[in-house]
Motif scaffolding. Structure first.
Motif, PDB file in Angstrom:
ATOM      1  N   ALA A  71       2.058 -35.340 -32.203  1.00  0.00           N
ATOM      2  CA  ALA A  71       0.681 -34.874 -32.367  1.00  0.00           C
ATOM      3  C   ALA A  71       0.677 -33.359 -32.360  1.00  0.00           C
ATOM      4  CB  ALA A  71      -0.220 -35.406 -31.248  1.00  0.00           C
ATOM      5  N   THR A  72      -0.239 -32.779 -33.123  1.00  0.00           N
ATOM      6  CA  THR A  72      -0.359 -31.326 -33.172  1.00  0.00           C
ATOM      7  C   THR A  72      -1.807 -30.948 -33.436  1.00  0.00           C
ATOM      8  OG1 THR A  72       0.624 -29.312 -34.103  1.00  0.00           O
ATOM      9  CG2 THR A  72       0.051 -31.048 -35.658  1.00  0.00           C
ATOM     10  N   PHE A  73      -2.174 -29.734 -33.066  1.00  0.00           N
ATOM     11  CA  PHE A  73      -3.547 -29.264 -33.231  1.00  0.00           C
ATOM     12  C   PHE A  73      -3.805 -28.776 -34.654  1.00  0.00           C
ATOM     13  CE2 PHE A  73      -3.173 -28.782 -28.617  1.00  0.00           C
ATOM     14  CZ  PHE A  73      -4.419 -29.199 -28.177  1.00  0.00           C
ATOM     15  N   GLN A  74      -4.994 -29.085 -35.171  1.00  0.00           N
ATOM     16  CA  GLN A  74      -5.551 -28.339 -36.288  1.00  0.00           C
ATOM     17  C   GLN A  74      -6.422 -27.215 -35.744  1.00  0.00           C
ATOM     18  OE1 GLN A  74      -8.095 -30.467 -39.055  1.00  0.00           O
ATOM     19  NE2 GLN A  74      -8.111 -28.774 -40.513  1.00  0.00           N
ATOM     20  N   ASP A  75      -7.257 -27.547 -34.770  1.00  0.00           N
ATOM     21  CA  ASP A  75      -8.036 -26.575 -34.009  1.00  0.00           C
ATOM     22  C   ASP A  75      -8.284 -27.187 -32.640  1.00  0.00           C
ATOM     23  OD1 ASP A  75     -10.300 -28.358 -34.280  1.00  0.00           O
ATOM     24  OD2 ASP A  75     -10.719 -27.449 -36.225  1.00  0.00           O
ATOM     25  N   ASP A  76      -9.103 -26.553 -31.819  1.00  0.00           N
ATOM     26  CA  ASP A  76      -9.255 -27.016 -30.442  1.00  0.00           C
ATOM     27  C   ASP A  76      -9.973 -28.356 -30.313  1.00  0.00           C
ATOM     28  OD1 ASP A  76      -7.847 -24.952 -29.386  1.00  0.00           O
ATOM     29  OD2 ASP A  76      -9.570 -23.848 -28.614  1.00  0.00           O
ATOM     30  N   SER A  77     -10.576 -28.830 -31.359  1.00  0.00           N
ATOM     31  CA  SER A  77     -11.244 -30.120 -31.322  1.00  0.00           C
ATOM     32  C   SER A  77     -10.417 -31.202 -31.994  1.00  0.00           C
ATOM     33  CB  SER A  77     -12.617 -30.037 -32.007  1.00  0.00           C
ATOM     34  OG  SER A  77     -13.196 -31.314 -32.125  1.00  0.00           O
ATOM     35  N   ARG A  78      -9.730 -30.849 -33.073  1.00  0.00           N
ATOM     36  CA  ARG A  78      -9.102 -31.855 -33.915  1.00  0.00           C
ATOM     37  C   ARG A  78      -7.578 -31.809 -33.821  1.00  0.00           C
ATOM     38  NH1 ARG A  78     -12.161 -30.278 -39.385  1.00  0.00           N
ATOM     39  NH2 ARG A  78     -11.596 -28.226 -38.514  1.00  0.00           N
ATOM     40  N   ILE A  79      -6.990 -33.005 -33.800  1.00  0.00           N
ATOM     41  CA  ILE A  79      -5.536 -33.117 -33.814  1.00  0.00           C
ATOM     42  C   ILE A  79      -5.115 -34.022 -34.968  1.00  0.00           C
ATOM     43  CG2 ILE A  79      -5.288 -32.820 -31.316  1.00  0.00           C
ATOM     44  CD1 ILE A  79      -4.668 -35.930 -31.289  1.00  0.00           C
ATOM     45  N   PHE A  80      -3.880 -33.816 -35.400  1.00  0.00           N
ATOM     46  CA  PHE A  80      -3.224 -34.747 -36.309  1.00  0.00           C
ATOM     47  C   PHE A  80      -2.193 -35.518 -35.507  1.00  0.00           C
ATOM     48  CE2 PHE A  80      -4.379 -31.170 -39.133  1.00  0.00           C
ATOM     49  CZ  PHE A  80      -5.168 -31.859 -40.052  1.00  0.00           C
ATOM     50  N   LEU A  81      -2.011 -36.793 -35.842  1.00  0.00           N
ATOM     51  CA  LEU A  81      -1.021 -37.585 -35.134  1.00  0.00           C
ATOM     52  C   LEU A  81      -0.319 -38.529 -36.098  1.00  0.00           C
ATOM     53  CD1 LEU A  81      -2.529 -40.596 -34.571  1.00  0.00           C
ATOM     54  CD2 LEU A  81      -3.781 -39.157 -32.970  1.00  0.00           C
ATOM     55  N   GLY A  82       0.938 -38.815 -35.770  1.00  0.00           N
ATOM     56  CA  GLY A  82       1.741 -39.740 -36.559  1.00  0.00           C
ATOM     57  C   GLY A  82       2.143 -40.923 -35.710  1.00  0.00           C
ATOM     58  N   GLY A  83       2.041 -42.126 -36.284  1.00  0.00           N
ATOM     59  CA  GLY A  83       2.294 -43.331 -35.524  1.00  0.00           C
ATOM     60  C   GLY A  83       3.542 -44.077 -35.961  1.00  0.00           C
ATOM     61  N   LEU A  84       3.997 -44.969 -35.092  1.00  0.00           N
ATOM     62  CA  LEU A  84       5.129 -45.833 -35.406  1.00  0.00           C
ATOM     63  C   LEU A  84       4.811 -46.753 -36.584  1.00  0.00           C
ATOM     64  CD1 LEU A  84       7.998 -46.697 -34.498  1.00  0.00           C
ATOM     65  CD2 LEU A  84       6.901 -48.405 -33.022  1.00  0.00           C
ATOM     66  N   ASP A  85       3.533 -47.002 -36.832  1.00  0.00           N
ATOM     67  CA  ASP A  85       3.112 -47.838 -37.951  1.00  0.00           C
ATOM     68  C   ASP A  85       3.094 -47.088 -39.282  1.00  0.00           C
ATOM     69  OD1 ASP A  85       0.985 -46.171 -37.439  1.00  0.00           O
ATOM     70  OD2 ASP A  85      -0.490 -47.760 -37.120  1.00  0.00           O
ATOM     71  N   GLY A  86       3.488 -45.811 -39.280  1.00  0.00           N
ATOM     72  CA  GLY A  86       3.542 -45.029 -40.503  1.00  0.00           C
ATOM     73  C   GLY A  86       2.238 -44.362 -40.888  1.00  0.00           C
TER      74      GLY A  86
END
Length: 340
Positions: A71-86
């Protein structure tokens, strides 16, 4: 690498404050915001948790069925995340809204926001690197897809470069301004065993890479003979008992944003702080009780987040519950010392 200048190791140093409501299963990543003291933690329990790190407050959490691998930030409210399900998602903690950004055919091990391009780079175990434009609706937002020579294990970017380490020990260096073709440079890792972590230097001149065999290598982008002569690797996170060495994987690396020194975390439960330029260890923070799974410095370098979370080096066995610590860092521990 040499020991600390004084010959002393910082044994007994405080681990830091343990954060409330840690994950219940396997920390997969830690990342501080680039504009605040917010910290995001992803986990194999399917969660992403948002902490105000120095204040020991869990501000919000997100849960899904599939484990979250990064997971990583786009900004202080929003994050991007990657899952085991692709699946690649964007989640707004405060609006409590989630949206699917993209899809891979296997687990998404790495997500990296590239603010210079307004793109999200995702690296998967399906051996592809994708770039997504989150401003465009899903289905037409894939800006690039590149086939790589192995599963993506680690990824980092600094300046105009994105660096990727794969399961085949390949390291690929891309110019983020032209992600539509061949890498700027491709090389084989100078470490003989499987890669665990790769992180770029803050000054964007190179990267550090670690392996399962208790080593870290310091690498440079400039391919001139004089610069490449500065490359080196060193042993760390090992224990010697009656003449026998126990070697632990180096699971995590994190660079101090101002000083360029860096932390390493191993399966031995220790965190070391290194001055890579002068080839010295500045201090050691020992005894977290289980593997160090992830590390992150805050934007100003005043705090270090440490995930103590068993990473299965020795198979099925009893181990302490997962914990995340946020430790204040002092200049004497992270600032390079003058050469003698």
């Amino acid at each position: 690498m040499a020991g600390t200048a004084s010959g002393m190791i910082a044994s007994g140093a405080a681990h830091g404050r343990s954060l409330e409501r840690p994950p219940s299963d396997g920390v997969s990543s830690l990342s501080f915001s680039s504009s605040s003291d917010l910290l995001v933690c992803s986990s194999w329990d399917g969660s992403a948790r948002l902490y105000d790190g120095p204040r020991n407050v869990c501000r919000a959490s997100f849960s899904q069925q599939a484990p979250v691998l990064d997971a990583t930030f786009q900004d202080d409210s929003r994050i991007f995340l990657g899952g085991l399900d692709g699946v690649v998602k964007r989640y707004d903690f405060f609006a409590r809204q989630e949206a699917t950004v993209g899809q891979h055919l296997a687990g998404v091990r790495c997500v990296e926001w590239l603010p210079e391009r307004g793109l999200l780079a995702t690296g998967s175990w399906d051996r592809t690197l994708s770039c997504w434009d989150p401003r465009i609706p899903q289905g037409s937002n894939q800006a690039a897809q590149l086939r790589l020579p192995g599963k993506i294990f680690s990824m980092s970017h600094a300046g105009q470069r994105l660096v990727i380490a794969t399961s085949s020990r390949h390291v690929l260096i891309y110019d983020i301004r032209k992600m539509d073709g061949l890498p700027e440079h491709e090389r084989e890792s100078s470490l003989r065993y499987q890669t665990r972590c790769l992180r770029c230097y803050p000054n964007a001149t190179g990267f550090a890479i670690s392996s399962v065999e208790g080593r870290v290598a310091m690498e440079y982008f400039d391919m001139s003979e004089s610069v490449q002569a500065k490359r080196y690797a060193f042993k760390c996170h090992r224990k010697s008992d009656t003449g026998q060495d126990t070697v632990y994987p180096v699971n995590a690396l994190a660079f101090h944003p101002s000083y360029g020194t860096f932390a390493s975390g191993g399966g031995d439960g220790n965190v070391n702080i290194w001055d890579g330029a002068n080839k010295k260890r500045l201090c050691q923070i020992p005894g977290y009780g289980t593997s160090i799974a992830a590390l992150a410095f805050s934007r100003d370098g005043r705090h270090l987040a440490v995930a103590a979370s068993y990473t299965w080096e020795f198979g099925e066995q009893d181990h302490p519950a997962d914990a995340i610590y946020v430790r204040p860092m002092h200049d004497v521990e992270v600032k390079p010392k003058p050469r003698m």
